[in-house]
Write an enzyme that holds these catalytic residues in place. Structure first.
Site, PDB file in Angstrom:
ATOM      1  N   GLY A 242       0.829  -1.211   0.000  1.00  0.00           N
ATOM      2  CA  GLY A 242       0.000   0.000   0.000  1.00  0.00           C
ATOM      3  C   GLY A 242       0.853   1.246   0.000  1.00  0.00           C
ATOM      4  O   GLY A 242       0.996   1.921   1.025  1.00  0.00           O
TER       5      GLY A 242
ATOM      6  N   SER B 283       1.156   3.506  -3.268  1.00  0.00           N
ATOM      7  CA  SER B 283       0.613   4.532  -4.161  1.00  0.00           C
ATOM      8  C   SER B 283      -0.735   5.053  -3.671  1.00  0.00           C
ATOM      9  O   SER B 283      -1.499   4.324  -3.040  1.00  0.00           O
ATOM     10  CB  SER B 283       0.419   3.968  -5.564  1.00  0.00           C
ATOM     11  OG  SER B 283       1.627   3.447  -6.049  1.00  0.00           O
TER      12      SER B 283
ATOM     13  N   GLU C  12      12.384  -5.995  -5.625  1.00  0.00           N
ATOM     14  CA  GLU C  12      11.798  -6.528  -6.854  1.00  0.00           C
ATOM     15  C   GLU C  12      12.685  -6.279  -8.059  1.00  0.00           C
ATOM     16  O   GLU C  12      12.359  -6.657  -9.158  1.00  0.00           O
ATOM     17  CB  GLU C  12      10.401  -5.951  -7.084  1.00  0.00           C
ATOM     18  CG  GLU C  12      10.383  -4.465  -7.377  1.00  0.00           C
ATOM     19  CD  GLU C  12       8.969  -3.940  -7.631  1.00  0.00           C
ATOM     20  OE1 GLU C  12       8.021  -4.515  -7.091  1.00  0.00           O
ATOM     21  OE2 GLU C  12       8.838  -2.966  -8.374  1.00  0.00           O
TER      22      GLU C  12
HETATM   23  C1  LIG Z   1       0.283  -3.366 -12.762  1.00  0.00           C
HETATM   24  C2  LIG Z   1       0.531  -2.390 -11.679  1.00  0.00           C
HETATM   25  C3  LIG Z   1       0.710  -2.840 -10.398  1.00  0.00           C
HETATM   26  C4  LIG Z   1       0.931  -1.951  -9.366  1.00  0.00           C
HETATM   27  N1  LIG Z   1       1.036  -2.436  -8.097  1.00  0.00           N
HETATM   28  C5  LIG Z   1       1.174  -1.565  -7.076  1.00  0.00           C
HETATM   29  C6  LIG Z   1       1.169  -2.032  -5.732  1.00  0.00           C
HETATM   30  O1  LIG Z   1       1.043  -3.227  -5.476  1.00  0.00           O
HETATM   31  N2  LIG Z   1       1.283  -1.137  -4.743  1.00  0.00           N
HETATM   32  C7  LIG Z   1       1.431   0.198  -4.979  1.00  0.00           C
HETATM   33  O2  LIG Z   1       1.564   0.943  -4.023  1.00  0.00           O
HETATM   34  N3  LIG Z   1       1.431   0.678  -6.244  1.00  0.00           N
HETATM   35  C8  LIG Z   1       1.294  -0.165  -7.292  1.00  0.00           C
HETATM   36  N4  LIG Z   1       1.267   0.322  -8.576  1.00  0.00           N
HETATM   37  C9  LIG Z   1       1.327   1.761  -8.787  1.00  0.00           C
HETATM   38  C10 LIG Z   1       2.554   2.260  -9.501  1.00  0.00           C
HETATM   39  O3  LIG Z   1       3.628   2.305  -8.620  1.00  0.00           O
HETATM   40  C11 LIG Z   1       2.215   3.630 -10.091  1.00  0.00           C
HETATM   41  O4  LIG Z   1       1.247   3.437 -11.081  1.00  0.00           O
HETATM   42  C12 LIG Z   1       3.410   4.304 -10.684  1.00  0.00           C
HETATM   43  O5  LIG Z   1       4.304   4.713  -9.700  1.00  0.00           O
HETATM   44  C13 LIG Z   1       3.016   5.515 -11.557  1.00  0.00           C
HETATM   45  O6  LIG Z   1       2.177   6.390 -10.866  1.00  0.00           O
HETATM   46  P1  LIG Z   1       0.844   6.919 -11.520  1.00  0.00           P
HETATM   47  O7  LIG Z   1       0.099   5.736 -12.006  1.00  0.00           O
HETATM   48  O8  LIG Z   1       0.179   7.792 -10.538  1.00  0.00           O
HETATM   49  O9  LIG Z   1       1.257   7.762 -12.771  1.00  0.00           O
HETATM   50  P2  LIG Z   1       1.774   9.281 -12.778  1.00  0.00           P
HETATM   51  O10 LIG Z   1       2.882   9.428 -11.804  1.00  0.00           O
HETATM   52  O11 LIG Z   1       0.650  10.229 -12.670  1.00  0.00           O
HETATM   53  O12 LIG Z   1       2.395   9.354 -14.221  1.00  0.00           O
HETATM   54  C14 LIG Z   1       1.663   9.619 -15.434  1.00  0.00           C
HETATM   55  C15 LIG Z   1       2.630   9.729 -16.589  1.00  0.00           C
HETATM   56  O13 LIG Z   1       3.550  10.806 -16.325  1.00  0.00           O
HETATM   57  C16 LIG Z   1       4.879  10.334 -16.356  1.00  0.00           C
HETATM   58  N5  LIG Z   1       5.670  11.043 -15.346  1.00  0.00           N
HETATM   59  C17 LIG Z   1       5.428  11.156 -14.028  1.00  0.00           C
HETATM   60  N6  LIG Z   1       6.410  11.829 -13.410  1.00  0.00           N
HETATM   61  C18 LIG Z   1       7.304  12.155 -14.355  1.00  0.00           C
HETATM   62  C19 LIG Z   1       8.545  12.847 -14.348  1.00  0.00           C
HETATM   63  N7  LIG Z   1       9.075  13.335 -13.221  1.00  0.00           N
HETATM   64  N8  LIG Z   1       9.191  12.977 -15.500  1.00  0.00           N
HETATM   65  C20 LIG Z   1       8.661  12.482 -16.665  1.00  0.00           C
HETATM   66  N9  LIG Z   1       7.518  11.819 -16.726  1.00  0.00           N
HETATM   67  C21 LIG Z   1       6.844  11.653 -15.586  1.00  0.00           C
HETATM   68  C22 LIG Z   1       4.785   8.865 -16.038  1.00  0.00           C
HETATM   69  O14 LIG Z   1       5.888   8.168 -16.520  1.00  0.00           O
HETATM   70  C23 LIG Z   1       3.504   8.481 -16.745  1.00  0.00           C
HETATM   71  O15 LIG Z   1       3.801   8.264 -18.092  1.00  0.00           O
HETATM   72  C24 LIG Z   1       1.039  -0.567  -9.635  1.00  0.00           C
HETATM   73  C25 LIG Z   1       0.876  -0.108 -10.928  1.00  0.00           C
HETATM   74  C26 LIG Z   1       0.631  -0.996 -11.952  1.00  0.00           C
HETATM   75  C27 LIG Z   1       0.444  -0.465 -13.318  1.00  0.00           C
END
Ligand SMILES: Cc1cc2nc3c(=O)[nH]c(=O)nc-3n(C[C@H](O)[C@H](O)[C@H](O)COP(=O)(O)OP(=O)(O)OC[C@H]3O[C@@H](n4cnc5c(N)ncnc54)[C@H](O)[C@@H]3O)c2cc1C
Lengths: 393, 340
Positions: A125, A127, A242
């Site tokens: 937990g 994100s 991981e």
């Molecule tokens: C299959 C899957 C499993 C997951 N499992 C878990 C889990 O078990 N526990 C958990 O806590 N989280 C989990 N996550 C969450 C994951 O860690 C986040 O989705 C990830 O960190 C991206 O955050 P976001 O989805 O909010 O995208 P955002 O951060 O909003 O990003 C949106 C877009 O902007 C880009 N971006 C963001 N910041 C920057 C930057 N500084 N420079 C350039 N580009 C940028 C990103 O690359 C992306 O393309 C999982 C995600 C997926 C897809």
């Protein structure tokens, strides 16, 4: 015995064991989430029994203490026997174990590690809706009241949370100083009062992750890992777990799944189509390179010469090749891939290329997106200057 | 072995420092012979160091980084052909001469020659590097490997000026050339065996040269972006440019990982190595293409180093089989491996 001979002996043992125990026909049986969870639990316990579930744990654990080379042999054989990948117990055996082994108290280790081998599962937990790539911006709030923390907030994308018994939870306990400073790491019981889990429907029809709502959930202070406010450092241990073997296993599985593409080439009578053969040849070469860089990374890690950014190079290599793999399958599968076909819950590289393609985004987004890895490579490896902070809307 | 490789790497970097791009050819050649690099993968039984292909790759990677002008690759391959020819008269003598610095190159592009009614050879050999400093050419021809003295009657050596400034290439025309039977290394099936022996080394060598060049080109580009300022900041601060560099770094790293694993993998087929070479030369091209773009106008000037990398990368792509062919062969091989 030479190490080479020793590895071949191990390979023989694993193969012999898998001849008897490897699940057969599990893809066809996996038509519901319940079946998925049941077959994952059964397979994990079977692997524990066989001594092949946690080769990466320390030697005092049954089945642990395997060298890198031995782990590789085990993963190669599991892949070869086409066994299901362990998704349900992934966070337990990697993230939870690494966190506890590196940062947990003796009492926490004694309480939680043996339970993992009995089938207790964990979710992560971290994100939140407004804390994705910028994880340190997380807001779920924990207030200490005597022996407990009272936690409220929302987590999202928590993989397998719907089945999890426990959760690795990041919360905010302080508002002062840099945003990393006020973060605390807790071990939360998913059955506790105030925890609500809602699976998220994904584009390929699966439900691998969930929203987790926390409403005045009480977590004993004894379940805090590290000091209050020191959770960010603990989370690094969780996240780095991981980066090692996972990508090696995944790369080998991807290479093993090339037979799906080969079948499509045959099915479409393209065995002598130079263009298709070139694309396939390039793909298998790149998949081999993905295996090679994952191997090299692990060898360096074991030798203690891993550099900052090395893990990012491995991840971005794997996730791109995976996308190319599934995209080539989509192209060669033609119209067949457009008709809705059943998916195999929780599986990767299934030969259902539409599902596999959509699934491949998990690796370019999760665990630090491809873009975030590029930032790490360019800034921390190549030394390119960071942008100045302090943008305000 | 790890230690030995890093020692070799250090020695190579000391002998050819990074700031000396396109070093003088004749000085380089002398130095290379003195350092014993011609003997690197020569079996110990033949008086060599008996090191593996990874040692060879380590040296050639560093040579690639400085855009080496000395024809180490064609010389090493010729030496391997001789080593693989047990029946060659005076084989030991040849090995000694070549290791001592007498330059005998193998051609890296195809040649063809036919036996005339009078027993002489007529034809053309292409892809002979630095033939002006060679005593003989070891001509790899269809069905035949033969040593040709450069100054023999019926042999004409003609330079074919290249875009690449770091190397010189020659054609050898044969007209009325009468081969000395004592200088024929192998014919027919034996020639095929020689080819199979040297082909892996050729792939490893070109891949190493290419990835060395690619990594030096990326380093120079990143360095430039860190120092060049526009819009009141270093260009390196712009994320659009950072991400391109990060992707180049990732491509180089994975191609390198493949090189280091395959060059010591006895199970790797010629096709595996050819596909690896194709990946390496593609990567080199990708990097130099970006190198020019990311330098802006200065990258188009002759005075700047970028074009030296570009031109070398493009020539490497043409040597020892095209990327298209190797990829197709790799696809066919994989298809057979995953038989239905
Ligand atoms: C299959 C899957 C499993 C997951 N499992 C878990 C889990 O078990 N526990 C958990 O806590 N989280 C989990 N996550 C969450 C994951 O860690 C986040 O989705 C990830 O960190 C991206 O955050 P976001 O989805 O909010 O995208 P955002 O951060 O909003 O990003 C949106 C877009 O902007 C880009 N971006 C963001 N910041 C920057 C930057 N500084 N420079 C350039 N580009 C940028 C990103 O690359 C992306 O393309 C999982 C995600 C997926 C897809």
């Amino acid at each position: 015995m030479t190490s080479e001979a020793h590895l071949e002996t191990l390979r023989g043992e694993v193969r012999g064991w898998l001849d008897v125990h490897a699940p057969k026909g599990w893809r066809n049986a996996r038509q519901s989430h319940e079946q998925f969870a049941a077959d994952q639990r059964a397979w994990f316990l079977k692997l524990v029994e066989g001594g092949y579930a946690i080769p990466h744990w320390p030697a005092e654990w049954p089945g642990g203490g395997r060298s890198l080379a031995e782990q590789k042999v085990i993963y190669e054989e599991l892949t070869r026997a086409d066994c299901p990948r362990l998704l349900l117990s992934f966070v337990s055996t990697y993230h939870a174990a690494a966190t506890l082994l590196e940062c947990g108290s003796e009492a926490q280790k004694a309480r939680y590690l043996p339970a993992i081998l009995k089938g207790e599962t964990w979710c992560q937990g971290f994100s939140e809706p407004n804390a994705g790539s910028d994880l340190a911006a997380l807001k779920a709030r924990a207030v200490r009241k005597g022996d407990v923390y009272v936690v409220s907030g929302q987590k999202v994308w928590s993989t397998m949370a719907q089945y999890a018994d426990k959760c690795l939870l990041l919360v905010r306990t302080g508002a002062d100083g840099p945003k990393q400073a006020g973060i605390t790491f807790l071990l939360m019981d998913m059955k506790a009062k105030g925890v609500t889990v809602r699976p998220i429907h994904q584009i390929q029809g699966d439900e691998e992750y969930c929203e987790v709502f926390l409403d005045d959930v009480e977590v004993p202070v004894a379940d805090r890992v590290g000091e209050e406010g020191a959770g960010w450092a603990v989370a690094q241990a969780t996240l780095s777990s991981e980066r090692g073997l996972t990508l090696m296993e995944l790369s080998y599985r991807m290479r093993g799944a090339m037979h799906y593409i080969a079948s499509l080439i045959r099915k479409n009578g393209l065995e002598n189509d130079a263009g298709v053969l070139r694309d396939f040849g390039q793909l298998v070469t790149r998949a081999d390179a993905a295996c090679a860089i994952a191997d090299r990374f692990l060898a360096n890690r074991i030798a203690g010469i891993e550099r900052v950014g090395d893990a990012s190079l491995v991840k971005n290599t794997y996730s791109r090749v995976l996308r190319e793999y599934s995209a080539l399958g989509l192209r060669l599968g033609r119209m067949d891939e457009q008709y809705l076909a059943p998916i195999v819950f929780g599986d990767l590289n299934t030969g259902n290329f539409m599902a596999d393609f959509m699934n491949s985004y998990a690796w370019t987004i999760a665990g630090g997106s491809e873009e975030v890895q590029r930032n790490i490579i360019s800034e921390r490896m190549l030394g390119m200057q960071r942008e100045p902070k302090g943008w305000a809307a | 072995m790890m230690i030995e490789l890093s020692e070799l790497q250090d020695a190579a970097q000391k002998a050819f420092p990074a700031d000396g791009l396109v070093p003088d050819r004749d000085v380089s050649w002398k130095l290379i012979a003195e350092m014993g690099w011609l003997m690197i993968d020569l079996p110990e039984a033949d008086g060599g160091l008996g090191l593996g292909r990874d040692a060879l790759a380590t040296i050639l990677f560093e040579q690639g980084r400085v855009l080496s002008t000395a024809p180490l690759i064609p010389a090493l391959l010729a030496l391997q052909a001789i080593v693989a020819s047990p029946d060659l008269a005076g084989r030991e003598d040849w090995i000694g001469r070549i290791c001592g610095g007498e330059y005998v190159p193998l051609n890296l592009l195809p040649g063809s020659a036919s036996v005339q009614a009078d027993g002489t050879l007529a034809g053309r050999i292409t892809g002979v590097f630095e033939a002006d400093m060679a005593s003989h050419v070891l001509a790899g021809l269809p069905g035949r490997y033969v040593l040709i003295p450069n100054d023999a009657p019926g042999v004409t050596v003609t330079e074919r000026p290249l875009w690449d400034r770091s190397r010189r290439l020659f054609d050898i025309a044969l007209d009325g050339f009468r081969p000395d039977p004592a200088l024929v290394l192998a014919e027919d099936e034996a020639a095929a065996r020689v080819h199979d022996r040297i082909s892996p080394a050729a792939m490893v060598a070109l891949a190493a040269d290419s990835l060395g060049g690619a990594s030096a080109a990326l380093d120079l580009t990143v360095e430039y972006l860190k120092t060049r300022r526009q819009f009141d900041r270093p260009l390196a601060m712009f994320q659009a440019l950072k991400h391109r560099c990060a992707d180049l770094k990732t491509h180089i790293a994975s191609a390198e990982a493949l090189l280091w694993s395959r060059c010591i993998d006895d199970a790797a087929s010629n096709i595996d190595l050819g596909a690896m070479k194709a990946m390496a030369t593609d990567t080199y091209f990708m990097v130099v293409e970006e190198m020019i773009q990311l330098h802006g106008g200065i990258g188009l000037t002759e005075e700047h180093q970028s074009h030296l990398f570009l031109k070398r990368a493009l020539l490497n792509m043409q040597l020892c089989g095209s990327a298209d062919n190797w990829r197709e062969a790799a696809g066919r091989q994989a298809l057979a491996k995953f038989a239905g």
